[in-house]
Design an enzyme around this catalytic site. Structure first.
Site, PDB file in Angstrom:
ATOM      1  N   GLU A 275       0.806  -1.217   0.000  1.00 52.09           N
ATOM      2  CA  GLU A 275       0.000   0.000   0.000  1.00 52.09           C
ATOM      3  C   GLU A 275       0.841   1.271   0.000  1.00 52.09           C
ATOM      4  OE1 GLU A 275       0.927  -0.958   4.186  1.00 52.09           O
ATOM      5  OE2 GLU A 275       0.059  -2.116   2.580  1.00 52.09           O
ATOM      6  N   ASP A 317       8.508  22.194 -34.146  1.00 52.36           N
ATOM      7  CA  ASP A 317       8.260  23.295 -35.069  1.00 52.36           C
ATOM      8  C   ASP A 317       9.599  23.978 -35.346  1.00 52.36           C
ATOM      9  OD1 ASP A 317       6.855  25.045 -36.615  1.00 52.36           O
ATOM     10  OD2 ASP A 317       6.203  26.309 -34.962  1.00 52.36           O
ATOM     11  N   ASP A 585       4.613  26.347 -30.148  1.00 52.41           N
ATOM     12  CA  ASP A 585       4.208  27.515 -29.380  1.00 52.41           C
ATOM     13  C   ASP A 585       2.944  28.157 -29.924  1.00 52.41           C
ATOM     14  OD1 ASP A 585       5.181  28.496 -31.722  1.00 52.41           O
ATOM     15  OD2 ASP A 585       6.839  29.625 -30.853  1.00 52.41           O
ATOM     16  N   ASP A 589      -0.204  24.531 -33.289  1.00 56.33           N
ATOM     17  CA  ASP A 589       0.439  23.352 -32.718  1.00 56.33           C
ATOM     18  C   ASP A 589      -0.434  22.642 -31.685  1.00 56.33           C
ATOM     19  OD1 ASP A 589       2.837  23.871 -34.128  1.00 56.33           O
ATOM     20  OD2 ASP A 589       3.440  25.310 -32.604  1.00 56.33           O
ATOM     21  N   ASP A 683       9.998   2.823   5.196  1.00 57.79           N
ATOM     22  CA  ASP A 683       9.960   2.636   3.753  1.00 57.79           C
ATOM     23  C   ASP A 683       9.893   3.961   2.968  1.00 57.79           C
ATOM     24  OD1 ASP A 683       9.884   1.379   1.391  1.00 57.79           O
ATOM     25  OD2 ASP A 683       7.883   0.544   1.594  1.00 57.79           O
TER      26      ASP A 683
END
Length: 846
Positions: A275, A317, A585, A589, A683
């Site tokens: 978990e 581009d 940009d 696009d 952990d």
């Protein structure tokens, strides 16, 4: 259609009543967008994640079962992961809002016969807008008056060259990108001239709006890691549930303590259910986004981080992405063919008249990028008696039938000759200079030579004029050709290196641009791209999807591409099993940015639509930042694998020590509190060590990761199990030996628990690197490791020395020789695993 009121009185514009009616009918002049992602909304999105919901549900369940300690630990770490995500994504939204505010245009409109400045969102269909140099067009409109108007439509077309506009009220609607059309488009920039235009489309009915609306039909790529994680958690939950039920039945039947059996069953279920994985994944993605932001790359969707290391194709581009979207004079060439490339130094004497006249043929205060370039190249030589801006006497603008312009300047005292400076298309200047056939052919050859290098070529001419009467047109002057000027949009710094590093990393760079093939090929060669095969938009239009997929497999440059064709290219690459990253940009696009696996928008000059459609935003518009993001993405995934392998490894001894007493009839070793402590404290804290690990050597020299490859490969699972078995054998041996020697149950539990914690620490050192030995890994700087070691030491001390905590954990006192045994077990685990690691290294690195 022209509004009736405007047709009758074109200078008055709309009345307030008409404005109100059209606002009510059409809405504001803005693109519809999803509601702002507030922190509360982000929290709700996080809570909808099944894995995190499982974590919170577990905490609530333990709270209802009367185990507040376990519940609080689970809930606390769930809250921690939520806070990290909310802080990171809220920061992203704030930056995007700031960028959106910077790009919101204002408009000068004529209403009721008066000019007034209003917010761009209040412009309505039928408004008369006044446009001048430097204005951002607030809505789609048609010019009804125009004086030498040129606009930059690169955000819509990807083409860096400005387009000319003319006034008209009868021509049919046109698409962006053509010369001598009356239509101007929302988001484009007026770089020359002035005019009055009638608004024809606002908000979603504009060209920008239509592209934005198409984004609603596209789905973003789902995060693959989350899908894999859900499957793993589901399998572990089913297996752990079955084992837990069997353990409860076995314990209750054989020992009769059904309450203890239930608690033991819960402990076993917790030991087998990972978990903590959702916490680790969330932390890694949030911290990965933070690290990538330090490279000036904003993460809008965490899924992009996990996909960066798998990218096989980077579609980019040209204008504003590979190039700087600003013109510079790349070469000056005299009529005799002598050329010179300015480098910021002193111009040779023979090239000064060409540079000076080019400046005089431009606006005194230029806004056009090309005219700025003329001023820049002539900087430093303007103190040679040339006229200033106050001496400009007359201007002749461009005409559709003569693509040249001239400025007439006063050269000195009253009655002296006036200077006439002209610049324009080489064929137009050749006509003004009345060149013979041979001279025209030579000029054409030189023009083609410069154009083949990707330059925009203009010719410059000079004339002198006496008297106060001026010719009606430029043809009336006696011009003399001074030479050609080649202008180029230079590459961004670092592009060549970035492209080369992409190639080394196995990432193919593909240029998709609206510019002409010749210009695209030249820029591609400069950037280090293969431009032997170029596919044009016209050719692409005649291809079906299968033919396009075959063509896209081997093509590096696509030129004269329309927005919808960009989307087709990205879709074809995805259908060919490529993992596609797309940079851009402009509004044009946006669809391809959203359709790509990784959409990367430019933040400085990019549009709202592009940023909203993207996964990543480059805050400094630096193409090289993409490579840094890819490198960091690969590092994040590598370290995530190390962390996940570590988690699976420690579950083996935890589960084994939970099951061992039930199988052999020994005292219960681990209760739910112990396992919650290990999994939700030790952990996650130890996971921070892996997140902070530096990258593996050669990380950008290996091919992209197969996105279909599971996070938990057979080799990783096998290596994790081997590590877990080694630690289990050592800790179980200590537990059995302690009981055999008559050590009290609580002391045996505390001895084994400390040995288990130190075994977990030993696995941290083993898993710090798949490719290097522990000695090499130990030399790497990792501040998080020092803090973890300190935290683990303090926590062990608290559990052993604080009476309240000691009782809660059911621990007994330990002596110095007992602690020496646990340290020895941890060191022995490191030695054994380092001997075994070379046998697994090659499989782990593939």
């Amino acid at each position: 259609m022209v509004d009736a009121t405007i047709a009758k009185e074109p200078g008055l514009g709309l009345s307030e009543r008409e404005v109100a009616a059209r606002l009510k009918a059409d809405g504001y002049n803005e693109l519809p967008r999803a509601g702002r992602r507030t922190p509360f909304r982000i929290v709700l999105e996080v809570l909808r994640e099944p894995m995190l919901a499982l974590l919170l549900g577990g905490g609530v369940l333990y709270l209802l079962l009367g185990s507040p300690e376990e519940a609080l630990i689970l809930l606390a770490f769930a809250l921690f992961s939520i806070v990290i995500t909310v802080v990171q994504e809220s920061r992203t939204e704030r930056v995007l809002e700031a960028l959106r505010d910077l790009t919101s245009p204002r408009a000068l409109v004529i209403r009721g016969g008066e000019r007034r400045r209003i917010a761009g969102r209040e412009v309505v269909r039928g408004d008369l807008i006044v446009l001048a140099e430097g204005d951002r067009v607030p809505a789609d409109a048609r010019l009804i008056k125009a004086t030498d108007v040129q606009t930059d439509e690169s955000l819509l077309t990807g083409e860096s060259v400005p387009v000319r506009k003319v006034a008209s009220v009868a021509s049919p609607p046109a698409r962006p990108g053509g010369d001598d059309l009356p239509d101007v488009f929302s988001g484009s920039l007026v770089i020359r001239g002035s005019g009055i235009a009638e608004v024809t489309g606002t908000g979603p009915r504009s060209e920008i709006g239509r592209i934005g609306q198409s984004l609603n039909t596209l789905e973003t790529e789902p995060p693959r890691l989350q899908a894999q994680m859900r499957r793993l958690v589901k399998l572990c939950a089913i297996f752990g549930g079955v084992v837990s039920v069997l353990a409860v039945v076995l314990y209750g039947s054989l020992r009769g303590g059904w309450l203890d059996a239930l608690l033991a069953g819960i402990a076993i279920g917790m030991s087998m259910l990972p978990e903590e994985l959702p916490v680790v994944l969330t932390v890694f993605m949030a911290m990965g986004a933070w690290r990538i932001s330090k490279a000036r790359v904003l993460t809008r969707r965490a899924a992009a981080i996990e996909t960066l290391g798998s990218a096989t194709v980077l579609c980019t581009d040209k204008t504003g992405t590979l190039t700087q979207n600003r013109m510079t004079v790349a070469e000056l060439r005299l009529p005799d063919g002598t050329g010179f490339r300015p480098d910021g130094g002193v111009l040779p004497e023979q090239f000064r008249p060409l540079a000076e006249t080019g400046r005089l043929a431009s606006a005194p205060q230029p806004f056009d990028p090309m005219e700025k370039a003329f001023h820049a190249v002539a900087k430093g030589i303007s103190d040679t008696g040339l006229p200033g801006s106050s001496d400009l006497l007359r201007t002749y603008g461009l005409r559709p039938d003569l693509l040249a312009m001239s400025n007439v300047w006063r050269s000195g005292t009253e009655g002296s000759e006036a200077i006439v400076a002209a610049k324009g298309a080489p064929e137009a200047i050749a006509a003004l200079c009345h060149l013979d056939a041979d001279a025209r052919a030579d000029l054409t050859a030189q023009t083609e030579d410069l154009a083949a290098k990707g330059m925009r070529v203009l010719a410059v001419a000079h004339a002198a004029h006496r008297g106060e009467s001026w010719p009606e047109t430029q043809d009336g002057f006696d011009f003399r050709l001074l030479g050609l000027v080649g202008l180029a949009d230079p590459l961004r710094p670092g592009v060549v290196y970035a492209v080369a590093e992409c190639r080394t990393a196995g990432i193919r760079v593909v240029m998709i641009t609206g510019d002409y093939p010749t210009t695209a090929a030249a820029i591609a060669h400069q950037a280090g791209l293969d431009a032997e095969t170029i596919v044009s938009g016209d050719a692409l239009a005649g291809m079906d999807d299968a033919m396009l997929a075959e063509q896209a497999r081997n093509t590096t440059v696509f030129a004269r591409i329309m927005p919808e064709q960009k989307l087709r290219i990205v879709t074809a690459l995805k259908a060919d099993s490529e993992i596609v990253a797309m940079t851009g940009d402009g509004v044009n696009d946006a669809p391809s940015l959203k359709a790509a696996h990784i959409g990367i928008a430019m933040g400085g000059r990019g549009t709202d639509v592009a940023r909203e459609a993207s996964s990543l935003v480059l805050l400094d518009d630096d193409f090289g930042s993409i490579v840094a993001a890819v490198r960091l993405g690969r590092r994040v995934f590598d370290n995530l694998r190390k962390s996940m392998g570590f988690i699976i490894a420690i579950h083996v001894p935890i589960a084994g020590l939970a099951l061992l007493p039930l199988i052999f009839g020994l005292p219960i070793l681990l209760w739910p509190m112990h396992i919650a402590f290990l999994e939700m404290v030790i952990d996650p804290v130890c996971t921070l060590v892996f997140e902070a690990e530096t990258e593996e050597e050669g990380i950008m020299q290996r091919p992209p990761r197969d996105p279909a490859a599971p996070l938990f490969s057979a080799s990783l699972l096998g290596w994790s199990v081997v590590q877990g078995v080694v630690v289990l054998a050592l800790t179980a041996g200590i537990f059995l030996l302690a009981l055999d020697r008559g050590m009290p149950e609580q002391e045996a539990r505390s001895l084994t628990f400390v040995a288990l914690v130190l075994g977990i620490v030993s696995l941290i050192f083993v898993n710090r690197s798949f490719s290097a030995s522990i000695i090499t890994a130990f030399r790497r700087r990792n501040a998080a490791l020092r803090w973890v070691m300190l935290i683990v030491t303090v926590m062990i001390g608290v559990t052993l020395l604080v009476p309240f905590v000691q009782r809660m954990f059911r621990f007994g006192p330990l002596h110095a020789d007992d602690l020496a045994v646990t340290v020895g077990a941890g060191l022995l685990a490191i030695i054994i695993l380092e001997v075994l690691k070379p046998h697994w290294r090659k499989r782990l690195m593939t």
